[in-house]
Design an enzyme around this catalytic site. Structure first.
Site, mmCIF file in Angstrom:
data_model
loop_
_atom_site.group_PDB
_atom_site.id
_atom_site.type_symbol
_atom_site.label_atom_id
_atom_site.label_comp_id
_atom_site.label_asym_id
_atom_site.label_seq_id
_atom_site.Cartn_x
_atom_site.Cartn_y
_atom_site.Cartn_z
ATOM 1 N N HIS A 14 51.160 41.421 34.112
ATOM 2 C CA HIS A 14 50.670 42.431 35.058
ATOM 3 C C HIS A 14 50.927 43.798 34.435
ATOM 4 O O HIS A 14 51.909 43.979 33.717
ATOM 5 C CB HIS A 14 51.422 42.334 36.397
ATOM 6 C CG HIS A 14 51.162 43.514 37.280
ATOM 7 N ND1 HIS A 14 50.033 43.612 38.051
ATOM 8 C CD2 HIS A 14 51.857 44.673 37.456
ATOM 9 C CE1 HIS A 14 50.053 44.782 38.684
ATOM 10 N NE2 HIS A 14 51.151 45.439 38.341
ATOM 11 N N TYR A 19 52.894 42.982 45.871
ATOM 12 C CA TYR A 19 51.431 42.859 45.892
ATOM 13 C C TYR A 19 50.838 43.182 47.271
ATOM 14 O O TYR A 19 49.723 42.744 47.575
ATOM 15 C CB TYR A 19 51.014 41.452 45.467
ATOM 16 C CG TYR A 19 51.040 41.211 43.964
ATOM 17 C CD1 TYR A 19 50.181 41.899 43.103
ATOM 18 C CD2 TYR A 19 51.897 40.272 43.398
ATOM 19 C CE1 TYR A 19 50.184 41.672 41.731
ATOM 20 C CE2 TYR A 19 51.904 40.034 42.029
ATOM 21 C CZ TYR A 19 51.040 40.739 41.205
ATOM 22 O OH TYR A 19 51.039 40.508 39.845
ATOM 23 N N LYS A 40 54.612 37.246 33.395
ATOM 24 C CA LYS A 40 54.539 36.326 34.536
ATOM 25 C C LYS A 40 55.116 34.940 34.200
ATOM 26 O O LYS A 40 55.320 34.614 33.031
ATOM 27 C CB LYS A 40 53.082 36.226 34.985
ATOM 28 C CG LYS A 40 52.498 37.559 35.480
ATOM 29 C CD LYS A 40 51.123 37.343 36.098
ATOM 30 C CE LYS A 40 50.540 38.651 36.621
ATOM 31 N NZ LYS A 40 49.274 38.422 37.345
ATOM 32 N N GLU A 71 55.170 50.985 41.762
ATOM 33 C CA GLU A 71 55.673 49.742 41.169
ATOM 34 C C GLU A 71 57.006 49.944 40.445
ATOM 35 O O GLU A 71 57.896 49.092 40.522
ATOM 36 C CB GLU A 71 54.619 49.164 40.219
ATOM 37 C CG GLU A 71 53.374 48.689 40.969
ATOM 38 C CD GLU A 71 52.291 48.092 40.095
ATOM 39 O OE1 GLU A 71 51.313 47.574 40.645
ATOM 40 O OE2 GLU A 71 52.427 48.139 38.850
ATOM 41 N N ASN A 118 47.704 34.580 34.400
ATOM 42 C CA ASN A 118 47.104 35.456 33.389
ATOM 43 C C ASN A 118 48.150 36.251 32.597
ATOM 44 O O ASN A 118 47.872 37.336 32.118
ATOM 45 C CB ASN A 118 46.033 36.361 34.028
ATOM 46 C CG ASN A 118 46.602 37.335 35.032
ATOM 47 O OD1 ASN A 118 47.783 37.257 35.393
ATOM 48 N ND2 ASN A 118 45.787 38.268 35.496
HETATM 49 P P1 CMP Z 1 47.484 41.377 38.418
HETATM 50 O O1 CMP Z 1 47.113 42.375 37.383
HETATM 51 O O2 CMP Z 1 48.901 40.938 38.464
HETATM 52 O O3 CMP Z 1 47.094 41.944 39.869
HETATM 53 C C1 CMP Z 1 46.714 41.109 40.941
HETATM 54 C C2 CMP Z 1 46.582 39.686 40.543
HETATM 55 O O4 CMP Z 1 45.874 38.830 41.433
HETATM 56 C C3 CMP Z 1 45.799 39.585 39.251
HETATM 57 O O5 CMP Z 1 46.581 40.063 38.193
HETATM 58 C C4 CMP Z 1 45.465 38.098 39.205
HETATM 59 O O6 CMP Z 1 46.425 37.331 38.516
HETATM 60 C C5 CMP Z 1 45.523 37.672 40.671
HETATM 61 N N1 CMP Z 1 44.287 37.075 41.131
HETATM 62 C C6 CMP Z 1 44.150 35.819 41.556
HETATM 63 N N2 CMP Z 1 42.894 35.573 41.918
HETATM 64 C C7 CMP Z 1 42.195 36.696 41.719
HETATM 65 C C8 CMP Z 1 40.832 37.079 41.893
HETATM 66 N N3 CMP Z 1 39.912 36.225 42.362
HETATM 67 N N4 CMP Z 1 40.473 38.336 41.558
HETATM 68 C C9 CMP Z 1 41.405 39.219 41.083
HETATM 69 N N5 CMP Z 1 42.710 38.903 40.908
HETATM 70 C C10 CMP Z 1 43.094 37.663 41.203
#
Ligand code: CMP
Length: 137
Positions: A116, A50, A10, A127, A113
């Site tokens: 993904h 998403y 990311k 995906e 974070n």
């Molecule tokens: P990812 O694995 O990319 O899939 C969905 C993303 O939503 C997740 O990582 C997080 O980075 C993002 N996200 C942001 N806020 C939240 C939340 N409250 N709960 C879960 N995912 C979140």
């Protein structure tokens, strides 16, 4: 079982120059890149990727963030690639991620974070096809 999963490094991790460290972790775990590209996603591409989270309160912030700078999108292949990658990544919230995981090392918040990874076989198929349609025959 040999399988494929989709990973994204990311924008926050790209900005921190963590691409090399993250790909090294994939390779050492035996999940090898078979396709890879770097680009800045448009907002609408991030929204399409998403779409499953469309109704969630964080959808707009998440998709704006994912379009905020370059990302690296990879298809990883290896034994149990989906679970192997989930274990490498750690919990979604870096504060809860186990020591030694990618998110513990490079994640800053639940949004920023670092990576993904597909969470199931069907998601991986969607995906991979979304970013690399030529791989899904
Ligand atoms: P990812 O694995 O990319 O899939 C969905 C993303 O939503 C997740 O990582 C997080 O980075 C993002 N996200 C942001 N806020 C939240 C939340 N409250 N709960 C879960 N995912 C979140």
């Amino acid at each position: 079982m040999k399988e494929r999963t989709l990973a994204i490094i990311k924008p926050d991790a790209v900005k921190k120059h963590a691409i090399g460290d993250i790909i090294r972790r994939y390779e050492e775990a035996g999940i090898h890149p078979i396709a890879l590209k770097m680009s800045t996603l448009s907002k609408s591409t991030a929204e399409g990727f998403y779409a499953v989270h469309k109704e969630r309160p964080f959808y707009n912030d998440l998709t704006s963030y994912m379009a905020s700078g370059p990302v690296v999108v990879l298809v990883l292949e290896g034994e149990n690639a989906i679970k192997t990658n989930r274990d490498l990544m750690g919990a979604t919230d870096p504060k809860k991620a186990e020591a030694g995981t990618i998110r513990a090392a490079h994640g800053a918040s639940i949004e920023e974070n670092a990576v993904h990874g597909s969470d199931a076989t069907e998601t991986a198929q969607f995906e991979i096809g979304f970013f690399f349609p030529e791989l899904n025959s």
